[in-house]
Design an enzyme around this catalytic site. Structure first.
Site, short mmCIF file in Angstrom:
data_model
loop_
_atom_site.label_atom_id
_atom_site.label_comp_id
_atom_site.label_asym_id
_atom_site.label_seq_id
_atom_site.Cartn_x
_atom_site.Cartn_y
_atom_site.Cartn_z
N GLN A 184 -27.44 45.15 13.00
CA GLN A 184 -26.07 45.10 12.49
C GLN A 184 -26.05 45.07 10.96
O GLN A 184 -26.79 44.31 10.34
CB GLN A 184 -25.32 43.88 13.02
CG GLN A 184 -23.84 43.91 12.62
CD GLN A 184 -23.06 42.74 13.14
OE1 GLN A 184 -23.12 41.66 12.60
NE2 GLN A 184 -22.30 42.96 14.20
N CYS A 220 -16.77 39.94 11.72
CA CYS A 220 -17.06 38.63 11.15
C CYS A 220 -15.86 38.12 10.35
O CYS A 220 -15.36 38.81 9.46
CB CYS A 220 -18.28 38.69 10.24
SG CYS A 220 -18.69 37.09 9.50
N GLY A 223 -22.41 35.09 22.74
CA GLY A 223 -22.82 34.57 21.44
C GLY A 223 -23.14 33.10 21.48
O GLY A 223 -24.22 32.68 21.89
N ARG A 224 -22.16 32.28 21.08
CA ARG A 224 -22.43 30.85 20.92
C ARG A 224 -22.89 30.17 22.20
O ARG A 224 -23.64 29.19 22.14
CB ARG A 224 -21.17 30.15 20.37
CG ARG A 224 -20.88 30.49 18.91
CD ARG A 224 -19.56 29.91 18.43
NE ARG A 224 -18.41 30.52 19.08
CZ ARG A 224 -17.17 30.04 19.04
NH1 ARG A 224 -16.95 28.91 18.38
NH2 ARG A 224 -16.18 30.66 19.63
N GLY A 265 -16.23 36.73 23.31
CA GLY A 265 -15.38 35.59 22.99
C GLY A 265 -15.23 34.62 24.14
O GLY A 265 -14.67 34.97 25.18
N ASP A 266 -15.80 33.42 23.98
CA ASP A 266 -15.63 32.31 24.94
C ASP A 266 -16.24 32.59 26.31
O ASP A 266 -15.83 31.97 27.30
CB ASP A 266 -14.14 31.96 25.13
CG ASP A 266 -13.50 31.42 23.86
OD1 ASP A 266 -14.22 31.20 22.88
OD2 ASP A 266 -12.27 31.23 23.87
N PRO A 320 -24.72 39.44 17.84
CA PRO A 320 -25.36 39.08 16.56
C PRO A 320 -24.72 37.83 15.98
O PRO A 320 -23.50 37.70 15.94
CB PRO A 320 -25.08 40.31 15.68
CG PRO A 320 -23.85 40.94 16.27
CD PRO A 320 -23.93 40.67 17.74
N MET A 321 -25.57 36.90 15.54
CA MET A 321 -25.08 35.67 14.90
C MET A 321 -25.99 35.36 13.72
O MET A 321 -27.20 35.18 13.90
CB MET A 321 -25.09 34.50 15.89
CG MET A 321 -24.09 34.63 17.03
SD MET A 321 -24.21 33.26 18.21
CE MET A 321 -25.70 33.72 19.11
#
Length: 332
Positions: free
Chosen positions: A73, A103, A227-228, A204-205, A19-20
């Site tokens: 979420q 977050c 995510g990103r 993460g990453d 989720p972002m």
């Protein structure tokens, strides 16, 4: 590796769109599912139902006609408000409730929500128990490794989650103090996986198929949250899944393959948000898609001045029709 289950739901693979806020809206979730994500999680929604009348919240609320399982979420710091938000979201079609304790944003943490909650394990337990009692659907939890490097309490929070009946746990490999800087670490995620029996997802990453393999091996995690790295690259799920299955990389996505995905995404944004808001939101997505392509910077300057759906779509088509040096492939 055995299939990942969250409550009654068996996921088609181990890859989940994280989720972002401002990114994982319905159009993007649908696109990522089509391009290989095993599950997607909605944008974070405040647990204060009094704020749900805002346009932003109204666009985030309906879930009933999305593909299963539908994970939503919620974020907040008050157990009863979170419980009420969980109930209301289930009524609106949510099939999994995900509680945000990951977050690091100040506007979230200053309200004693998100990763700020990890400072208060008694409150964590109270929140988990309240939400679990409020709904019959599976409840999942997103955390960080701890508050700061001196207080990596992810293992104890994970144990609280398992005791409360949480169905699965996602762990971002940074502390609250790290925000998104530095490199994610996976030793704490591995320790959490060893400490509990519920499914654990590493986050993460994770930005390449090879990194996905290394993180799974290093942590023993049941799956991954991406995510990103999916911003402007929704096909990353397909690339990672293929690599995990075969040990081989798919060929690099070409500009000719990017164009129809980008145009599909634009059309979905314009349809979902309406022209005025859709045009604004499209700008950041187009920037992400084209970031690695020659000529992208000049194009963005022009594109960001456009204020109609037709003009945006036409400009994207023109960009791909024009020859660009080294423009036949997209960097991984």
């Amino acid at each position: 590796m055995s299939a990942v289950r969250i409550g009654p739901y068996t996921l088609p693979n181990r890859l989940i769109l994280a989720p972002m806020a401002g990114v994982t809206d319905r159009p993007f979730r649908a696109l990522c599912r089509r391009l290989g994500a095993g599950m997607t999680v909605s944008e974070m929604l405040t647990s204060d139902v009094r704020l749900w009348n805002s346009r932003k919240s109204r666009l985030r609320l309906p879930h009933e006609d999305e593909p299963e399982p539908r994970s939503v979420q919620i974020a907040g710091g008050d157990p009863q408000m979170l419980a009420e938000a969980a109930r209301r979201n289930v009524e609106l079609g949510a099939q999994i409730i995900d509680i945000n304790m990951g977050c690091p944003a100040k506007k979230v943490c200053n309200k004693a929500a998100g990763s700020a909650l990890m400072k208060n394990e008694a409150l964590v337990a109270e929140i988990l128990q309240a939400v679990m009692a409020a709904v019959e659907v599976p409840v999942t939890l997103k955390i960080r490794t701890g508050w700061d490097h001196a207080n990596r309490n992810g293992v104890s929070v994970a144990r609280l989650a398992e005791q409360a009946g949480i169905a699965a746990l996602a762990v971002h490999g940074r502390t609250r103090a790290d925000l998104y800087s530095g490199a994610a670490e996976y030793d704490t995620i591995a320790a959490i996986k060893q400490a509990v029996t519920i499914p654990v997802f590493a986050n993460g990453d994770i930005d390449s198929p090879e990194k996905a393999r290394r993180v799974l091996d290093a942590t023993g995690a049941d799956g991954l949250l991406i995510g990103r790295a999916a911003q402007g690259r929704p096909w990353i799920f397909r690339e990672i899944e293929h690599y995990l299955q075969t040990g081989e990389r798919l060929p690099a996505v070409t500009a000719a393959e990017v164009e129809p995905v980008l145009l599909e995404h634009l059309a979905a944004l314009h349809c979902f948000y309406g022209e005025e808001l859709g045009v604004r939101i499209a700008r950041k997505h187009v920037g992400w898609y084209l970031a690695t392509l020659p000529g992208a910077r000049e194009f963005r300057t022009q594109f960001n001045r456009l204020d109609t759906t037709d003009a945006q779509s036409a400009q994207v088509r023109r960009f791909f029709a024009e020859p660009h040096e080294d423009g036949d492939g997209v960097a991984a």
